[in-house]
Design a protein around this motif. Structure first.
Motif, mmCIF file in Angstrom:
data_model
loop_
_atom_site.group_PDB
_atom_site.id
_atom_site.type_symbol
_atom_site.label_atom_id
_atom_site.label_comp_id
_atom_site.label_asym_id
_atom_site.label_seq_id
_atom_site.Cartn_x
_atom_site.Cartn_y
_atom_site.Cartn_z
ATOM 1 N N ARG A 6 3.707 6.715 -19.114
ATOM 2 C CA ARG A 6 3.230 6.886 -17.735
ATOM 3 C C ARG A 6 2.066 5.969 -17.391
ATOM 4 O O ARG A 6 1.790 5.759 -16.202
ATOM 5 N N LEU A 7 1.382 5.453 -18.383
ATOM 6 C CA LEU A 7 0.197 4.626 -18.130
ATOM 7 C C LEU A 7 0.487 3.181 -18.518
ATOM 8 O O LEU A 7 0.900 2.913 -19.641
ATOM 9 N N HIS A 61 -6.507 4.032 -14.759
ATOM 10 C CA HIS A 61 -5.359 3.319 -14.194
ATOM 11 C C HIS A 61 -4.666 2.397 -15.185
ATOM 12 O O HIS A 61 -3.633 1.808 -14.842
ATOM 13 N N SER A 107 -5.335 8.209 -19.719
ATOM 14 C CA SER A 107 -4.421 9.015 -18.913
ATOM 15 C C SER A 107 -5.018 10.384 -18.601
ATOM 16 O O SER A 107 -4.903 10.887 -17.479
ATOM 17 N N GLY A 154 -7.858 10.224 -15.759
ATOM 18 C CA GLY A 154 -7.566 9.612 -14.472
ATOM 19 C C GLY A 154 -7.725 8.121 -14.397
ATOM 20 O O GLY A 154 -7.924 7.583 -13.298
ATOM 21 N N ALA A 204 -2.268 -0.622 -9.130
ATOM 22 C CA ALA A 204 -2.150 0.816 -9.357
ATOM 23 C C ALA A 204 -3.384 1.553 -8.846
ATOM 24 O O ALA A 204 -3.282 2.628 -8.248
ATOM 25 N N ALA A 205 -4.562 0.964 -9.055
ATOM 26 C CA ALA A 205 -5.797 1.581 -8.570
ATOM 27 C C ALA A 205 -5.827 1.605 -7.051
ATOM 28 O O ALA A 205 -6.237 2.597 -6.435
ATOM 29 N N SER A 206 -5.391 0.515 -6.423
ATOM 30 C CA SER A 206 -5.382 0.448 -4.961
ATOM 31 C C SER A 206 -4.428 1.486 -4.373
ATOM 32 O O SER A 206 -4.743 2.144 -3.371
ATOM 33 N N GLU A 207 -3.263 1.656 -4.991
ATOM 34 C CA GLU A 207 -2.285 2.618 -4.482
ATOM 35 C C GLU A 207 -2.727 4.060 -4.685
ATOM 36 O O GLU A 207 -2.323 4.947 -3.934
ATOM 37 N N SER A 208 -3.576 4.308 -5.697
ATOM 38 C CA SER A 208 -4.014 5.677 -5.970
ATOM 39 C C SER A 208 -5.053 6.164 -4.971
ATOM 40 O O SER A 208 -5.251 7.367 -4.816
ATOM 41 N N GLY A 209 -5.763 5.240 -4.313
ATOM 42 C CA GLY A 209 -6.805 5.626 -3.380
ATOM 43 C C GLY A 209 -8.098 6.044 -4.050
ATOM 44 O O GLY A 209 -9.016 6.537 -3.389
ATOM 45 N N ARG A 210 -8.199 5.854 -5.366
ATOM 46 C CA ARG A 210 -9.410 6.195 -6.116
ATOM 47 C C ARG A 210 -10.051 4.931 -6.664
ATOM 48 O O ARG A 210 -9.357 3.927 -6.853
#
Length: 320
Positions: free
Chosen positions: A222-223, A196, A191, A194, A161-167
């Protein structure tokens, strides 16, 4: 003797004669039909391989999306007019609402029925005695909400999830936190700032019960919350992927004001209010961080401490 023919068993029943039968000519026995080759183990009822295959099929049909089932997960029943209404307002994923006949005269029960209908839940009306039996005689006030077991993520899914967020990754791990309200509050804070996801131990820790769902104010939908079989090993695996492991401790190595790694991929680890971090978890941390406080206050609630640090990390990342 004539009389013996009436004795039970003296006369052979038709079709029971042993040996050759009509059509064989008395030369051979009745042919036996073979049952074919032995089926594979996964197809033999009762075989361990068959049970494993059936369990795998059930998980796939339930849409677990690769998540690992956890031991001891059972459906939960929320009882009482206020708790049920709060769960439905918070969007807790339920499967059925049970209501005693005539209980809808109470406005809280009526609103619960309305919310359940809007959510597409099954609404079952039954007699009070039947609900007493289902709930084991517990105080239910004429209403009960059935909640399925929570589907926990795998710890690796939080990295994805962190990798896909770009953050940069921002994960909170809880060590020995047993109050589900603390867990729900942490989920809500992660949440809000920000993060993950949240990692919790599989044993001796609060899980995502209805209380935790309700405290999270719906953010648990959502989290992702992951459950680790061994929290220490999970933290070490996170460290090997490049994440900084920062434990919260009143006697930490550095103050939060001086912590200059907030913009790096980070795992924040918080322990219980009474015992703090366990020895093995503390040894797995790259650094321990303390929160500056007035001398009159010895420690903060686990969820409050996590929220303070998350807010500071989010502030620094916005400024970076």
């Amino acid at each position: 003797m004539a009389g013996n023919s009436r004795r039970r068993g003296a006369v052979r029943k038709e079709g029971t004669k042993k040996g050759a039968v009509v059509g064989s000519g008395g030369q051979r026995r009745r042919g036996l039909e073979g049952k074919g080759p032995t089926p594979p183990a996964s197809s033999r009822k009762g075989h361990p391989a068959q049970r494993r295959a059936a369990a795998k099929d059930r998980r796939a049909a339930a849409g677990t999306r690769g998540r690992r089932p956890q031991d001891g997960e059972v459906p939960e029943t929320v009882l009482g007019r206020n708790p049920v209404l709060e769960c439905l307002r918070a969007g807790v994923p339920a499967t059925a609402l049970r209501v005693v006949v005539g209980a809808t005269a109470d406005e809280r029960v009526a609103e619960s029925v309305h919310l359940a209908a809007d959510a597409g839940l099954s609404i079952l009306e039954l007699e009070r005695g039947e609900l007493d039996r289902i709930t084991g005689g517990a105080l239910h006030q004429g209403v009960a909400l059935q909640i399925p077991p929570y589907e926990y993520a795998h710890p690796d899914e939080l990295l994805e999830a962190a990798s896909e967020s770009g953050r940069p990754a921002l994960i909170v791990a809880l060590d020995g936190v047993t109050d589900p309200r603390n867990l729900g509050a942490v989920v809500r804070s992660v949440s809000a700032f920000g993060g993950h996801g949240v990692v919790i131990p599989q044993r001796r820790a609060a899980g995502m019960t209805a209380v935790a769902w309700r405290t999270s104010a719906g953010t648990a939908a959502r989290l992702p919350v992951a459950r680790a079989t061994n929290l220490t090993r999970t933290l070490r695996e996170y460290a090997q992927t490049g994440l900084m492991i920062a434990g919260l401790d009143a006697e930490g190595d550095v103050s939060l004001d001086e912590f200059d790694l907030a913009t790096d991929p980070l795992v924040i680890v918080t322990g219980s209010e009474g015992k703090g971090l366990s020895r093995l978890v503390r040894e797995s941390c790259d650094v321990t961080v303390s929160i500056p406080m007035a001398r009159e206050v010895e420690s903060l609630n686990a969820s409050v401490a996590a929220g303070v640090v998350l807010a500071e990390v989010a502030r620094r990342r916005r400024q970076a």
